[in-house]
Scaffold this active site. Structure first.
Site, PDB file in Angstrom:
ATOM      1  N   LYS A 121      33.303  34.140  59.102  1.00  0.00           N
ATOM      2  CA  LYS A 121      32.079  34.297  58.286  1.00  0.00           C
ATOM      3  C   LYS A 121      32.028  33.229  57.193  1.00  0.00           C
ATOM      4  O   LYS A 121      31.007  32.578  56.999  1.00  0.00           O
ATOM      5  CB  LYS A 121      32.067  35.693  57.637  1.00  0.00           C
ATOM      6  CG  LYS A 121      31.064  35.854  56.508  1.00  0.00           C
ATOM      7  CD  LYS A 121      31.082  37.238  55.903  1.00  0.00           C
ATOM      8  CE  LYS A 121      32.053  37.459  54.776  1.00  0.00           C
ATOM      9  NZ  LYS A 121      31.694  36.838  53.480  1.00  0.00           N
ATOM     10  N   ASN A 122      33.145  33.063  56.485  1.00  0.00           N
ATOM     11  CA  ASN A 122      33.119  32.179  55.314  1.00  0.00           C
ATOM     12  C   ASN A 122      33.154  30.697  55.684  1.00  0.00           C
ATOM     13  O   ASN A 122      32.910  29.849  54.825  1.00  0.00           O
ATOM     14  CB  ASN A 122      34.255  32.535  54.355  1.00  0.00           C
ATOM     15  CG  ASN A 122      33.983  33.854  53.645  1.00  0.00           C
ATOM     16  OD1 ASN A 122      32.881  34.400  53.761  1.00  0.00           O
ATOM     17  ND2 ASN A 122      34.964  34.373  52.936  1.00  0.00           N
ATOM     18  N   ARG A 146      25.451  36.462  47.819  1.00  0.00           N
ATOM     19  CA  ARG A 146      25.581  35.396  46.824  1.00  0.00           C
ATOM     20  C   ARG A 146      25.996  34.067  47.447  1.00  0.00           C
ATOM     21  O   ARG A 146      25.779  33.009  46.870  1.00  0.00           O
ATOM     22  CB  ARG A 146      26.461  35.828  45.661  1.00  0.00           C
ATOM     23  CG  ARG A 146      27.870  35.982  45.946  1.00  0.00           C
ATOM     24  CD  ARG A 146      28.645  36.333  44.699  1.00  0.00           C
ATOM     25  NE  ARG A 146      28.375  35.507  43.527  1.00  0.00           N
ATOM     26  CZ  ARG A 146      28.703  34.227  43.395  1.00  0.00           C
ATOM     27  NH1 ARG A 146      29.300  33.608  44.380  1.00  0.00           N
ATOM     28  NH2 ARG A 146      28.444  33.586  42.281  1.00  0.00           N
ATOM     29  N   ARG A 192      31.598  36.064  38.720  1.00  0.00           N
ATOM     30  CA  ARG A 192      31.267  35.029  39.688  1.00  0.00           C
ATOM     31  C   ARG A 192      30.265  33.971  39.188  1.00  0.00           C
ATOM     32  O   ARG A 192      29.144  33.858  39.691  1.00  0.00           O
ATOM     33  CB  ARG A 192      30.797  35.684  40.988  1.00  0.00           C
ATOM     34  CG  ARG A 192      31.781  36.761  41.425  1.00  0.00           C
ATOM     35  CD  ARG A 192      31.634  37.171  42.829  1.00  0.00           C
ATOM     36  NE  ARG A 192      32.025  36.154  43.764  1.00  0.00           N
ATOM     37  CZ  ARG A 192      31.894  36.276  45.079  1.00  0.00           C
ATOM     38  NH1 ARG A 192      31.380  37.366  45.580  1.00  0.00           N
ATOM     39  NH2 ARG A 192      32.276  35.318  45.879  1.00  0.00           N
ATOM     40  N   ARG A 241      28.924  43.799  56.616  1.00  0.00           N
ATOM     41  CA  ARG A 241      28.629  42.449  56.130  1.00  0.00           C
ATOM     42  C   ARG A 241      29.638  41.439  56.653  1.00  0.00           C
ATOM     43  O   ARG A 241      29.314  40.262  56.794  1.00  0.00           O
ATOM     44  CB  ARG A 241      28.683  42.426  54.594  1.00  0.00           C
ATOM     45  CG  ARG A 241      27.533  43.124  53.928  1.00  0.00           C
ATOM     46  CD  ARG A 241      27.590  42.889  52.434  1.00  0.00           C
ATOM     47  NE  ARG A 241      27.875  41.480  52.194  1.00  0.00           N
ATOM     48  CZ  ARG A 241      28.557  41.016  51.149  1.00  0.00           C
ATOM     49  NH1 ARG A 241      29.030  41.829  50.253  1.00  0.00           N
ATOM     50  NH2 ARG A 241      28.764  39.723  51.008  1.00  0.00           N
TER      51      ARG A 241
END
Ligand code: EPU
Length: 454
Positions: A51-52, A122, A151, A430
């Protein structure tokens, strides 16, 4: 009264109804997991694409007019949000029948990241660099804080300013402009908690089209950042020092579309490792790269867990008698903050005291109180948690608060005696694709039920 202070789920048209004397939600995405434990996991599981890595790589395709195709991008709620974000800019985004994700960025007529999308995810901030470089102007809603902390994005903005962008804030939006284009610069990107992953991604994506050479010192070394850099090079960028804290980027005038496969998700792999360890199971984790997870493998071995790398992954063999150990989260190659919660669930079952120190997001401990509801013995002191191991965890109704905290509750639920109810599993959707089905194939007993309590 029902309070809807979180933003992700959406009310459907029918109003809430009373059932068995309780107000039940009718909210899309408010599913619940019922996990019967304890189980011993066994078998094979395949890790999905990251995902990242996938999110910034999707943003990188915006740098090149034309149609790029990405292989291995997982089917996750966050990826769908990113698809919507890119669509509303005027690009075509399509999940093909063969699973590939096609992004046609021939036309970008709205270089904006609207609040309604950024508030859901985000990571949307990673369109800042590529849109600035490609369009000379971008507006992105400032992401707020979230369950894991404040963050900030100051380092992203400092880096882009040093490339020559003019930046101001208006009505909650960051507006960045560089009508004459960007210019290479030497940039130090370290912050109080070390390097920044998406900050490095943003500055690197802007710098690939800047005039001249950019040097990023204290760049994030995470494999996801390296994967993004490799993808950018496959599009015609000239980045060297990939995977190191010093990236050297020689600007080019244009990039071309790409077909690119994203790396396996090391956090998903680590979550399966934690699940195997907590259940004294034997799990073959296919399609993962243990070399990207040395700190994780090291901690597992200190806990007495066997990790045997093989061709395309590794085998994890747990044991009843888990050794206590200490974990300190750090930027890569240190232990990832994204696995801190899941490993705390494992250490909760060790036969002694462990210490977990969070050095990336000092407030990332929403799972502590929930694990204690399951009879763990955790004491939080600032950004440190003292974990006094217990013989067994006991099922309880618990609340997922963020992605990795909910993964920790799943790990705990697999090992706990009784039926654990996890509310708000949209958090886990998610970042993990159908995790219950994949764990059930390993012998877990997880039922997804529609509509939890609000
Ligand atoms: N920071 C600053 N200023 C900045 C940016 C970051 O002070 O401008 C601080 C943060 O507050 C934090 C530290 O630097 O203390 C590291 O934050 P980073 O910028 O690296 O986090 P991120 O890029 O926003 C990514 C992942 C996170 C992961 C972190 C750390 C994505 C989409 N997100 O976030 O993943 O925890 O790096 O590794 O890649 C998750 O997947 O659950 C997740 C939260």
């Amino acid at each position: 009264m029902v309070s809807l202070y979180y933003t992700d789920p959406v009310w459907v048209s029918n109003p809430p109804v009373w059932r068995k004397g309780r107000l039940r939600s009718r909210i899309i995405g408010m599913d619940v997991f019922q996990i019967e434990g304890p189980v011993r996991l066994a078998g094979h599981v395949e890790v999905n694409g990251s995902k990242n890595a996938g999110l910034p790589i999707m943003a990188a395709t915006l740098l090149a007019p034309g149609r790029s195709t990405l292989v291995g991008v997982p089917r996750l709620a966050d990826i769908s949000v990113c698809m919507d974000l890119i669509r509303q800019m005027g690009c075509e985004v399509q999940r093909q029948d063969d699973g590939l994700l096609a992004i046609d960025a021939t036309k970008i007529d709205n270089p904006v990241g609207p609040y309604d999308i950024v508030r859901k995810m985000r990571a949307s901030i990673c369109i800042l660099g590529p849109l600035l470089a490609r369009c000379g102007r971008v507006e992105v809603s400032m992401p707020g804080g979230c369950a894991i902390g404040d963050r900030p994005i100051n380092l992203h903005l400092i880096g882009l300013k040093q490339l020559g962008a003019r930046i101001h804030l208006k009505s909650g939006y960051v507006i960045a402009e560089a009508p004459e284009g960007l210019k290479g610069a030497s940039i130090f990107l370290g912050g109080p908690f070390g390097s920044t992953v998406l900050g490095t991604a943003n500055v690197m994506m802007a710098a690939v089209l800047a005039k001249g050479r950019t040097i990023i010192e204290s760049a994030a070394c995470e494999p996801e950042v390296a994967d993004l850099a490799n993808c950018l090079n496959a599009m015609g960028a000239r980045i060297s020092g990939i995977g190191s804290p010093r990236l050297v980027i020689d600007g080019v005038t244009h990039l071309h579309p790409v077909q690119y496969r994203v790396i396996p998700d090391r956090i998903e792999a680590g979550t399966f490792m934690a699940a195997a360890a907590a259940t004294a199971g034997e799990v073959h984790i296919d399609h993962c790269r243990p070399d990207d997870m040395m700190a994780v493998v090291d901690r597992l071995r200190r806990m007495g867990i066997t990790v045997e790398p093989n061709g395309d992954g590794c085998t994890v063999v747990g044991r009843e008698d888990i050794e206590p150990t200490d974990i300190t989260t750090q930027p890569y190659p240190g232990f990832p903050t994204d696995l801190q919660a899941q490993f705390m669930a494992v250490l909760a079952l060790a036969h002694g005291n462990s210490i977990v120190i969070e050095k990336i997001f000092p407030d990332r401990f929403m799972h502590v109180a929930e694990l204690n509801r399951m009879a763990a013995n955790l004491r939080k002191e600032g950004s440190v948690v003292i974990v006094a191991g217990v013989k067994k965890l006991v099922a309880a109704p618990v609340m997922a608060s963020d992605l990795r905290a909910s993964a920790a509750l799943v790990v705990a639920g697999l090992a706990a005696e009784g039926t654990t109810t996890i509310n708000r599993v949209y958090h886990i959707d998610r970042g993990y694709e159908r995790i219950e089905e994949r764990l059930n194939r390993l012998g877990a007993r997880i039922r997804r039920e529609e509509g939890g309590t609000v």
